[in-house]
Design an enzyme around this catalytic site. Structure first.
Site, PDB file in Angstrom:
ATOM      1  CD  GLU A   4      20.048   5.212 -10.285  1.00  0.00           C
ATOM      2  OE1 GLU A   4      21.240   5.025 -10.207  1.00  0.00           O
ATOM      3  OE2 GLU A   4      19.542   6.195 -10.578  1.00  0.00           O
ATOM      4  CB  VAL A  60      19.057   6.392 -15.615  1.00  0.00           C
ATOM      5  CG1 VAL A  60      17.613   6.366 -16.464  1.00  0.00           C
ATOM      6  CG2 VAL A  60      18.790   6.828 -14.371  1.00  0.00           C
ATOM      7  CB  SER A 106      23.518  11.214 -19.999  1.00  0.00           C
ATOM      8  OG  SER A 106      23.080   9.841 -19.515  1.00  0.00           O
ATOM      9  CG  ASP A 166      20.873   8.253 -17.918  1.00  0.00           C
ATOM     10  OD1 ASP A 166      21.186   7.210 -18.127  1.00  0.00           O
ATOM     11  OD2 ASP A 166      20.649   8.821 -16.896  1.00  0.00           O
ATOM     12  CE  LYS A 223      22.403  12.002 -11.173  1.00  0.00           C
ATOM     13  NZ  LYS A 223      21.524  11.112 -12.073  1.00  0.00           N
TER      14      LYS A 223
END
Length: 334
Positions: free
Chosen positions: A42, A123, A155, A157, A174
């Site tokens: 990324e 991501v 997210s 993601d 995270k």
């Protein structure tokens, strides 16, 4: 050297055509065409995740580590509206030092492409573009997830992992996020979480979270076999290969958790939300942990690139290093 691909076969045997908006670096194109291992990377971590010069140094070391294992790195970004898979050194420098580069998630791709803008891919956007290019493996630091105290703030993601068949090598989500809720979301969406050398889901800065993974592998070959099996089964979802931060760089949860609570309180007081929240929290944590979290972030990024390259090499030996580009569904979105 970079080549613009206009109406060039993605993989010769498929007959599927790449659109004008997708640009592959020559070494990436050659690796894909010959079935050699490729690892996507990324660019948000370069433009938004790490401070200068750590961002540029880390990006270049990650690429070097991948090459040293016999794989080809493919850092992904949007440049002047083109979906770029594989960047030159000059382009990496521009991302690391240039002001105003937009943070681009999957939902932002139409706007950025239409406007001909530059953007650093998250991501979600990186996995999506990697899949369109035919890349099966992607290395990053940590994925996004469900935010703490905000169960509806999820997210992109996560839904991307649920719908894009790319294996993501990372150190979990995270730790500023709600890890149990994130794992529950992934379980519901059918995304396998595979611990690499661990039975626990890593907590990004810390090696342990107390949360179990779905399966464990201990070698690149075992991880490649799982990715290959998922491809053979034609599963629509991706896979998470969860790699703990190297032991010497771990920041214990007893140190991280109080700092995260204070960082979240600071973000709330300053009304920081949305795309700006994660960069703010990571910067706050680095400053208030004597940069221990920054060192951990850099270490896990580099280690994940190394592990991903080893898995990519093993995957290429199975003849499964790449997939059919543009989702293999008879068309593409551009």
């Amino acid at each position: 050297m970079i080549t613009d691909l206009r109406r060039v076969d993605c993989l010769k045997e498929t007959g599927i055509r790449m659109p004008d908006r997708l640009r592959l670096a020559d070494q990436v194109r050659e690796a894909l065409e010959t079935g050699q291992p490729v690892v996507a990377l990324e660019s948000t971590v370069i433009a938004h995740g790490l401070p200068y010069p750590e961002n540029l140094d880390t990006a270049m070391r990650m690429e070097a580590l991948i090459r040293a294992q016999g794989a080809t790195p493919a850092t992904i970004a949007v440049l002047r509206g083109r979906l770029c898979v594989g960047l030159s050194d000059a382009e990496l420098v521009a991302l690391a030092t240039g002001p105003g580069c937009r943070k681009v998630s999957r939902r932002d791709l139409p706007a950025v492409v239409a406007a001909g803008e530059d953007g650093a891919t998250t991501v979600a956007a990186t996995a999506t573009i990697a899949h369109w290019a035919g890349i099966r493996l992607f290395a990053t630091g940590g994925i996004g997830g469900v935010h703490r105290n905000a169960p509806f703030d999820i997210s992109n993601d996560l839904p991307t992992l649920a719908s894009v068949p790319v294996a993501v090598v990372c150190s979990g989500a995270k730790s500023i996020l709600d890890l149990p809720a994130t794992i529950e979301w992934l379980e519901t969406a059918g995304v396998p979480i595979v611990g690499y050398g661990t039975d626990e889901f890593p907590a990004f800065f810390s090696r342990q979270s107390g949360l179990p993974v779905d399966a464990r592998v201990d070698t690149p070959e075992a991880a490649a076999a799982m990715i290959h099996a998922a491809s053979c089964l034609r599963l629509a979802s991706g896979m998470l290969i969860a790699v703990p931060v190297p032991p010497g760089r771990e920041v214990p949860a007893a140190v991280v958790e109080p700092a995260i609570s204070a960082a979240l309180a600071s973000a709330e007081a300053e009304h920081i939300r949305g795309n700006a929240l994660t960069p703010f929290l990571l910067t706050w944590l680095a400053r208030h942990t004597n940069f221990a979290t920054l060192a951990a972030n850099v270490a896990l990024l580099e280690n994940n690139a190394l592990v991903a390259a080893q898995i990519a090499v093993a995957l290429s030996r199975l003849g499964a290093g790449q997939q059919v580009g543009w989702a293999g569904q008879g068309g593409h979105p551009l």
